[in-house]
Scaffold this motif. Structure first.
Motif, short mmCIF file in Angstrom:
data_model
loop_
_atom_site.label_atom_id
_atom_site.label_comp_id
_atom_site.label_asym_id
_atom_site.label_seq_id
_atom_site.Cartn_x
_atom_site.Cartn_y
_atom_site.Cartn_z
N VAL A 46 0.84 -1.20 0.00
CA VAL A 46 0.00 0.00 0.00
C VAL A 46 0.87 1.25 0.00
O VAL A 46 0.61 2.21 -0.74
CB VAL A 46 -0.96 0.00 1.20
N LEU A 47 1.93 1.26 0.81
CA LEU A 47 2.80 2.43 0.86
C LEU A 47 3.54 2.63 -0.46
O LEU A 47 3.79 3.77 -0.89
CB LEU A 47 3.78 2.31 2.02
N SER B 225 3.73 18.31 7.19
CA SER B 225 2.86 17.28 6.61
C SER B 225 3.57 16.58 5.47
O SER B 225 3.59 15.36 5.38
CB SER B 225 1.55 17.91 6.13
N ALA B 226 4.17 17.37 4.57
CA ALA B 226 4.88 16.77 3.45
C ALA B 226 6.08 15.96 3.94
O ALA B 226 6.35 14.87 3.44
CB ALA B 226 5.34 17.87 2.49
N ALA B 227 6.78 16.51 4.94
CA ALA B 227 7.97 15.81 5.43
C ALA B 227 7.60 14.48 6.08
O ALA B 227 8.25 13.46 5.86
CB ALA B 227 8.70 16.69 6.43
N ARG B 228 6.52 14.47 6.88
CA ARG B 228 6.12 13.22 7.54
C ARG B 228 5.66 12.19 6.53
O ARG B 228 5.94 11.00 6.67
CB ARG B 228 5.02 13.51 8.56
N LEU B 229 4.95 12.64 5.49
CA LEU B 229 4.51 11.68 4.47
C LEU B 229 5.72 11.09 3.76
O LEU B 229 5.80 9.88 3.54
CB LEU B 229 3.59 12.38 3.46
N ALA B 230 6.67 11.94 3.40
CA ALA B 230 7.86 11.44 2.72
C ALA B 230 8.62 10.45 3.60
O ALA B 230 9.10 9.42 3.13
CB ALA B 230 8.77 12.61 2.33
N GLU B 231 8.72 10.75 4.90
CA GLU B 231 9.41 9.84 5.81
C GLU B 231 8.69 8.51 5.92
O GLU B 231 9.30 7.44 5.93
CB GLU B 231 9.53 10.48 7.19
N THR B 232 7.36 8.57 5.98
CA THR B 232 6.57 7.34 6.10
C THR B 232 6.80 6.45 4.89
O THR B 232 6.99 5.24 4.99
CB THR B 232 5.07 7.67 6.21
N LEU B 233 6.76 7.08 3.68
CA LEU B 233 6.90 6.29 2.46
C LEU B 233 8.34 5.79 2.30
O LEU B 233 8.57 4.67 1.83
CB LEU B 233 6.49 7.14 1.26
N ALA B 234 9.29 6.61 2.68
CA ALA B 234 10.69 6.21 2.52
C ALA B 234 11.06 5.07 3.45
O ALA B 234 11.98 4.30 3.17
CB ALA B 234 11.60 7.41 2.77
N ALA B 235 10.33 4.95 4.56
CA ALA B 235 10.68 3.94 5.56
C ALA B 235 10.16 2.55 5.23
O ALA B 235 10.41 1.61 5.95
CB ALA B 235 10.12 4.36 6.92
N ARG B 236 9.43 2.42 4.12
CA ARG B 236 8.81 1.11 3.82
C ARG B 236 9.88 0.07 3.49
O ARG B 236 10.95 0.38 3.02
CB ARG B 236 7.84 1.25 2.65
#
Length: 762
Positions: free
Chosen positions: A308-309, A751-762
């Motif tokens: 999903v990510l 918001s953008a930074a947290r989303l990028a971090e979430t996706l990058a951490a997959r």
């Protein structure tokens, strides 16, 4: 300054992520040209010459939107985009210019045959392809679907079908010289536009499918919808000149707002860009706040979460890459954007546009974008609750229908005053230290039997009581959730309550022993109503009816989550969720119970039928927002009200917001009248409906007229919204909050930074 030929200056776009370019671009360019020539799309097609294909540069589009795809995968994806753009130009040349609706429908009816996994594919052999569109689709389908699951094939077939149907909708508007209203436009553009189709191809390109168990959930639907809105609105800004000046197109958001709001072209473009920004921020908000909760709720395993990510990251890449391509392609209006193109292709060099664009310099673009949009983003979370609004002056409301009241109204009133207390709706809520949700005087004043008598004037006594009880239960539930869960923001307890309500609706044996024992008035009321209503239904009808109830109860959770974050939703998300929170599907489905199987399900899902229902629902929901404004905003600290949503989104005063809402209501009523008068007869012919089915659909349309008129009469005559009644029920008005409640953290770009971090951490 814009060039003299351009109708407006392109606005400053919200671009929170850098675009990246796939290294296999040149390979895809060579391959796509060979493929298009082999399918007959170039030289001799009468649509494209080699220069057209080169200058549009669909390989560059795909290289930007799918930066991590392998060489063979990028070739396949590019071929799909070459096909879809050729189809668009082919359909324009043959049917839009000639206004040939009959020929267009025959042309479109053949295409599903070349998607053999599509549910709508005909069983008869269509024979060999007759044109490049059919030949290209047959080739691409065979190359694409073997590697995908049955669920993905079904979703992709459906979105491809909708993509094709968009052309018929656009042609119909062109023939009638009709510009859609904004709500209809965004809704239909999303359904039949190309972006949902592109979202499915993202799954293919990243090699990660969304699990079927999650695909239909609200967070995944919102992600796809907000992605789609962003793609379509951006495209409308860049394609305005070509569509309105060269093609005679009417399906363009800038044109829609010009006509609907009376804006200049520049003002309309700026408003479209604001809506585009809002939809992109809705995407971020959903990914950050709703996906993690969904994973926990559904017990999603690590591999599925990673898939999903990966899909979400793919949508993010597409949004940024699509923007870069629009700035470079000769297909669009982009002279004022500083675009430089070579003779053969749009220039993909990162240094030619607006200064540095490499990964190390992306902040040069991102920071100004975040600075520009930060005030609008923060404004969604800074509403101060409980303002002293006073009564809202009601505008003149267009209602072409007359209310008829059931002769059994008084008997149903007496029944309600017995049934609701028997269910416990006037008792304190067990374990909750607050007064009862309702009292006897309030129940009597709400007069929900009056609403039932207006929306079902011809109902027999027992049927009228059933409708009244459903309205009573739904209204009680709508009041119950904020009273019991809203003050503590206990979303976990609200989730558990919602799950128990779903468990009470046993599809196999309504009222049987499989359901849990009701523990409170809300559960007792639903258990009683489910047994009385679903018992005579077949299992398929029960599932449909249950889904309508679940949509309403799930929407109450959405309201609680927004309330906890003090987040005023954007207009698109609000309008769509408002249909559920108002219980529109529930009350309308009560009218369809008598149809049995005489009306095919495809009719209920058709564009004219859903447009008719949605127009009626939107009118009624916004009507409720006008009448309930003081109740919700001043006395309940609510944020889910159409007037407030417009105030916050357009940053305007209450009076102007009321005018916008009233205009939208009038537009939706005109849409309802238009569909009933002109599109239902066409629908009957298209589906070759028999006399019984035609009579049932016609009667249903008449019942919706009763539904609309009855709801207006109820709002005017009941004692739920008048200031004197509100003062009685809220004897000690809540004091205004000391200041705005903000989400944490709220720093620029978080918001953008947290989303990028979430996706990058997959």
């Amino acid at each position: 300054m814009p060039q003299p030929s351009q109708p407006f200056q392109l606005p400053d776009f919200y671009v929170p992520y850098p675009a990246r370019l796939n290294p296999h671009l040149e390979r895809a360019r060579r391959h796509s040209k060979e493929w298009a020539r082999g399918m007959g799309m170039v030289e001799g097609s009468g649509i494209w010459e080699e220069h057209d294909l080169d200058s549009h540069d669909y390989a560059l589009l795909c290289a930007y939107t799918h930066p991590d795809a392998s060489g063979p995968e990028l070739d396949l994806i590019t071929d799909w985009y070459v096909w879809v753009f050729f189809f668009d130009d082919h359909f324009l040349d043959i049917f839009k210019r000639s206004r040939d609706m009959t020929g267009a429908k025959e042309y479109l009816d053949r295409l599903p045959a070349f998607m053999p996994h599509a549910a709508a594919a005909p069983r008869t052999d269509p024979g060999p392809p007759r044109n490049p569109v059919e030949q290209g689709l047959a080739d691409l389908w065979a190359r694409t679907v073997p590697a995908r699951s049955e669920g993905w094939r079904r979703r992709f077939a459906e979105s491809t079908q909708h993509l094709l149907e968009e052309s018929l909708w656009e042609l119909s508007n062109i023939r009638e010289g009709r510009v859609s209203n904004p709500v209809e436009y965004i809704e239909m553009r999303r359904k039949v536009g190309g972006a949902p189709w592109s979202a499915n191809l993202v799954e293919h390109a990243v090699g990660a499918e969304v699990p079927d168990a999650l695909a239909a959930s609200r967070p995944l639907r919102v992600l796809k919808d907000s992605f789609s809105d962003g793609v379509h609105l951006r495209n409308d800004l860049f394609s305005y000149e070509r569509e309105t000046r060269e093609e005679g197109e009417l399906a363009n958001a800038v044109l829609v707002l010009e006509r609907f709001l009376g804006h200049s072209t520049q003002e309309a473009a700026e408003t479209v860009n604001e809506l585009l920004t809002s939809r992109l921020q809705q995407f971020e908000h959903t990914a950050l706040t709703e996906l993690p909760a969904l994973f926990e709720q559904e017990g999603t395993d690590p591999r599925e979460r990673a898939d999903v990510l990966a899909y979400v990251k793919g949508l993010q890449d597409w949004q940024s890459g699509g923007h870069e391509w629009h700035l470079r392609s000769s297909r669009y209006m982009n002279d004022a954007a500083g675009t430089h193109r070579s003779a053969g292709h749009a220039d993909a060099s990162p240094e030619v546009l607006n200064g540095p664009l490499g990964l190390g310099t992306s902040a040069a673009q991102i920071l100004p974008s975040l600075l520009k949009t930060a005030p609008a983003r923060a404004r969604k979370h800074t509403h101060v609750p409980y303002p002293q609004t006073g009564p809202l002056p009601l505008p003149e409301l267009h209602m072409p229908y007359t209310t008829r009241l059931s002769p059994h109204l008084d008997a149903s009133r007496a029944h309600t005053m017995e049934w609701a207390p028997r269910m416990g709706m006037l008792d304190p809520v067990p374990g909750v230290p607050v007064p009862p949700v309702w009292d006897e005087e309030g129940l009597r004043g709400y007069d929900l039997a009056l609403c039932a008598a207006g929306i079902h004037p011809d109902a027999e006594p027992g049927a009228l009581d059933l409708t009244t009880d459903w309205l009573t239960w739904g209204t009680y539930g709508d009041d119950y959730y904020p009273v019991v869960f809203g003050r503590t923001h206990d979303l976990t307890a609200a989730r558990a309550c919602t799950d128990r309500l779903a468990a009470l609706m046993d599809v196999d044996e309504p009222g049987g022993g499989a359901a849990p024992e009701p523990a409170n008035a809300l559960e007792r009321g639903l258990a009683d109503l489910w047994a009385r209503t679903a018992g005579p239904m077949d299992p398929a009808a029960r599932r449909t009816f249950r889904a309508g109830i679940e949509d309403m109860t799930e929407s109450w959770l959405w309201e609680l989550a927004n309330q906890k974050q003090n987040r005023v939703p954007d207009p698109v998300d609000y309008i769509e969720m408002r249909r559920a929170t108002f219980g529109s599907d529930l009350t309308m489905s009560l009218s369809r119970l008598s149809h049995g199987g005489a009306v095919p399900q495809e009719v209920y899902r058709s564009r004219p039928f859903t447009a008719m229902e949605h127009a009626a629902q939107d009118y009624a929901c916004l009507l409720n927002d006008l009448f309930s404004y003081q109740k919700e905003i001043q006395f309940e600290g609510e944020i889910h009200n159409g007037v407030l949503v417009v105030q916050r989104f357009l940053d305007c005063g209450r009076e102007q917001a009321v005018g916008v809402v009233a205009d939208l209501m009038a537009s939706r009523m005109r849409e309802f009248e238009h569909v009933v008068a002109t599109q239902l007869p066409t629908l009957f012919e298209e589906f070759r409906l028999g006399a019984e089915a035609r009579a049932l659909v016609t009667r249903y349309a008449e019942e919706l007229k009763d539904w609309l008129a009855g709801i207006l009469t109820w709002h005017r005559e009941c004692h739920r919204y008048r200031e004197e009644d509100l003062l009685r029920r809220h004897a000690a008005p809540a004091a205004p909050a000391p200041g705005p409640r903000l989400l944490r953290p709220t720093g620029l770009g978080t918001s953008a930074a947290r989303l990028a971090e979430t996706l990058a951490a997959r």
